[in-house]
Motif scaffolding. Sequence first.
Motif, short mmCIF file in Angstrom:
data_model
loop_
_atom_site.label_atom_id
_atom_site.label_comp_id
_atom_site.label_asym_id
_atom_site.label_seq_id
_atom_site.Cartn_x
_atom_site.Cartn_y
_atom_site.Cartn_z
N ILE A 134 12.98 -44.69 -24.04
CA ILE A 134 13.50 -44.45 -25.31
C ILE A 134 12.91 -44.68 -26.49
O ILE A 134 12.83 -44.26 -27.41
CB ILE A 134 14.95 -45.48 -25.05
N THR A 135 12.06 -45.81 -26.30
CA THR A 135 11.19 -46.13 -27.48
C THR A 135 10.15 -45.12 -27.78
O THR A 135 9.89 -45.03 -28.90
CB THR A 135 10.61 -47.65 -27.44
N GLY A 136 9.44 -44.50 -26.65
CA GLY A 136 8.58 -43.52 -26.90
C GLY A 136 9.42 -42.19 -27.72
O GLY A 136 8.64 -41.84 -28.83
N LEU A 137 10.29 -41.88 -27.45
CA LEU A 137 11.27 -40.94 -27.85
C LEU A 137 11.19 -41.26 -29.47
O LEU A 137 11.01 -40.40 -30.24
CB LEU A 137 12.51 -40.68 -27.07
N GLU A 138 11.86 -42.22 -29.69
CA GLU A 138 12.15 -42.73 -31.21
C GLU A 138 11.07 -42.71 -31.87
O GLU A 138 11.06 -42.42 -33.19
CB GLU A 138 13.04 -43.97 -30.97
N GLU A 139 10.01 -43.31 -31.52
CA GLU A 139 8.67 -43.56 -32.10
C GLU A 139 8.02 -42.10 -32.48
O GLU A 139 7.52 -42.08 -33.65
CB GLU A 139 7.77 -44.22 -31.42
N SER A 140 8.35 -41.15 -31.82
CA SER A 140 7.80 -39.73 -32.01
C SER A 140 8.51 -39.14 -33.26
O SER A 140 8.11 -38.22 -33.79
CB SER A 140 8.06 -38.97 -30.76
N TYR A 141 9.65 -39.57 -33.43
CA TYR A 141 10.58 -39.20 -34.83
C TYR A 141 10.45 -40.18 -35.83
O TYR A 141 11.08 -40.17 -37.01
CB TYR A 141 12.01 -38.91 -34.56
N GLY A 142 9.44 -41.43 -35.77
CA GLY A 142 9.59 -42.48 -36.76
C GLY A 142 10.52 -43.08 -36.93
O GLY A 142 10.71 -43.76 -37.93
N ALA A 143 11.37 -43.39 -35.68
CA ALA A 143 12.32 -44.29 -35.80
C ALA A 143 12.23 -45.42 -34.90
O ALA A 143 11.37 -45.62 -33.92
CB ALA A 143 13.64 -43.40 -35.26
N ARG A 144 12.87 -46.48 -35.13
CA ARG A 144 13.06 -47.74 -34.35
C ARG A 144 14.64 -48.12 -34.28
O ARG A 144 15.52 -47.43 -34.61
CB ARG A 144 12.71 -49.14 -34.90
N SER A 145 15.12 -48.98 -33.14
CA SER A 145 16.44 -49.31 -32.93
C SER A 145 16.74 -50.67 -32.26
O SER A 145 15.65 -51.46 -32.22
CB SER A 145 16.88 -47.91 -31.80
N THR A 146 17.81 -50.90 -31.99
CA THR A 146 18.13 -52.25 -31.57
C THR A 146 18.44 -51.92 -30.20
O THR A 146 19.55 -51.07 -29.85
CB THR A 146 19.45 -52.81 -32.44
N PHE A 147 18.42 -52.93 -29.28
CA PHE A 147 19.09 -52.87 -27.88
C PHE A 147 19.82 -54.15 -27.73
O PHE A 147 19.32 -55.33 -28.25
CB PHE A 147 17.72 -53.06 -26.67
N TYR A 148 21.07 -54.12 -27.47
CA TYR A 148 21.80 -55.25 -27.48
C TYR A 148 22.03 -55.58 -25.75
O TYR A 148 22.56 -54.63 -24.95
CB TYR A 148 23.27 -55.04 -28.07
N PHE A 149 21.50 -56.86 -25.18
CA PHE A 149 21.78 -57.24 -24.15
C PHE A 149 22.70 -58.10 -23.99
O PHE A 149 23.06 -59.11 -24.59
CB PHE A 149 20.33 -57.97 -23.67
N LEU A 150 23.32 -58.09 -22.51
CA LEU A 150 24.32 -59.06 -22.05
C LEU A 150 23.69 -60.31 -21.64
O LEU A 150 22.42 -60.19 -21.14
CB LEU A 150 24.91 -58.36 -20.83
N ALA A 151 24.20 -61.36 -21.90
CA ALA A 151 23.35 -62.74 -21.50
C ALA A 151 24.32 -63.35 -20.88
O ALA A 151 24.95 -64.47 -21.32
CB ALA A 151 23.16 -63.31 -22.73
N LEU A 152 24.87 -63.04 -19.83
CA LEU A 152 26.01 -63.49 -18.79
C LEU A 152 25.35 -64.10 -17.48
O LEU A 152 24.32 -63.68 -16.77
CB LEU A 152 26.85 -62.61 -18.36
N GLU A 153 25.98 -65.54 -17.48
CA GLU A 153 25.63 -65.98 -16.07
C GLU A 153 25.97 -65.51 -14.88
O GLU A 153 27.23 -65.03 -14.88
CB GLU A 153 26.05 -67.41 -16.22
N LYS A 154 25.54 -65.58 -13.50
CA LYS A 154 25.96 -64.84 -12.40
C LYS A 154 27.43 -65.55 -12.11
O LYS A 154 27.66 -66.66 -12.21
CB LYS A 154 24.92 -65.48 -11.38
N GLY A 155 28.19 -64.50 -11.66
CA GLY A 155 29.78 -64.92 -11.53
C GLY A 155 30.40 -64.79 -12.72
O GLY A 155 31.70 -64.65 -12.33
N ALA A 156 30.11 -64.72 -13.60
CA ALA A 156 30.66 -64.16 -14.98
C ALA A 156 31.42 -62.98 -14.90
O ALA A 156 30.73 -62.07 -14.43
CB ALA A 156 30.07 -64.48 -16.44
N ARG A 157 32.59 -62.80 -15.50
CA ARG A 157 32.96 -61.29 -15.40
C ARG A 157 32.15 -60.50 -16.31
O ARG A 157 31.43 -60.86 -17.08
CB ARG A 157 34.47 -61.47 -16.19
N GLU A 158 32.19 -59.22 -15.67
CA GLU A 158 31.12 -58.26 -16.20
C GLU A 158 29.62 -58.49 -15.76
O GLU A 158 28.81 -57.89 -16.71
CB GLU A 158 31.63 -57.67 -17.60
N TYR A 159 29.31 -59.48 -15.10
CA TYR A 159 27.88 -59.80 -14.85
C TYR A 159 27.25 -58.47 -14.27
O TYR A 159 27.79 -57.98 -13.41
CB TYR A 159 27.94 -61.10 -13.80
#
Length: 362
Positions: A134-159
């Motif tokens: 993903i970053t390689g593709l974006e970099e080839s067009y002079g672009a950057r982006s944001t990655f939003y990560f889940l920060a859930l503990e094991k057992g949490a809903r949608e973990y």
Amino acid sequence: MLLPRYAGEEAVPDMMDLLRQDREVWDLFTRKEEYEESDRDRFDRFPYYQSRHRDVFAPRASQVLVENGFSCEYPESQPFAICLSHDVDTVYQPLHVRGFEIVKALRARRLLHAGNIIGQLSPRKCREQTFEEITGLEESYGARSTFYFLALEKGAREYAYPIEDLEREMSALRDRGWEIGLHGGCEAYRDFDTLVKEKRYLERVLNRKVTGYRSHYLRFRVPETWELLERAGFLYDTTLGYPDCIGFRNGMCHPFRPFNLNREREMAILEIPLVVMDRTLLLHMRLNPERAWNRMKRLLEAVERYHGVITVLWHNEFMNGDPLRFYRKILEYGHEKGAWMTGGHEIAAWWRRGRMRPPAGP
């Protein structure tokens, strides 16, 4: 709260004053209808089909501002901005899920797509090479982006994955200039303690402050979610988009500070509204590739016309086959037009320094 004017100052239109002059535009901008009791979907979201404002392809609030002299600039005089983002909902997919996708592709005689899925069966490929690709593709067009990560503990809903396992990948993304933001879990949009807990968890793993936010499943409550994000210390949010239709949910194709109708004040949190989500465009709206691109191009042209920002959400698991080719087409369009293609933090930081400038006084 309206910005004060001092004795001797020339009268220049305030953004909120100007939007208030048209009741329909003001109600759209503030999302007044979402303060009312209404039916919401199973994820507690306000869907497009419930809205009284039907033309989501016209950024009416931004149009009013620009046509009345408000303006903005981007680095190196770029004509508009594309805010690129990825919600990391999954990292490892169970083999039976991938197997079902392979069978489905084969039945549809989509042999290339089936081959792409087979090539991604290695967990290490999904975990490591996806982000690099993903970053390689974006970099080839002079672009950057944001990655939003889940920060859930094991057992949490949608973990879905242990965030600690991705520390190295996230650090590599950050060190190369890509932003890491919080993808708030199923309760964070309405529970302050949960929101803060997830924010601190991600910050502890990253060893760095997290300033950007998007809610899982685009769960959002106007204005309550903004209030929670403001209290938790986020710089910006980029959740405000419809789950069932692409377009400008509150008529803005520019970042903005929301106006809280309950408290009659402009809020500190910056909203970079979400305009296009991959699943919405390619799945929920049931468009063929040609019609999907026509809708996408229409939004891009509107944003360019008003020198705005269009936020695009493309999940990491959509980076294969036809969806990947569509994303590449967005990058090609932005590159050819000279757009500023970057992540949420850079746009938010730039916007808070410059904002939309009002017209010069008489």
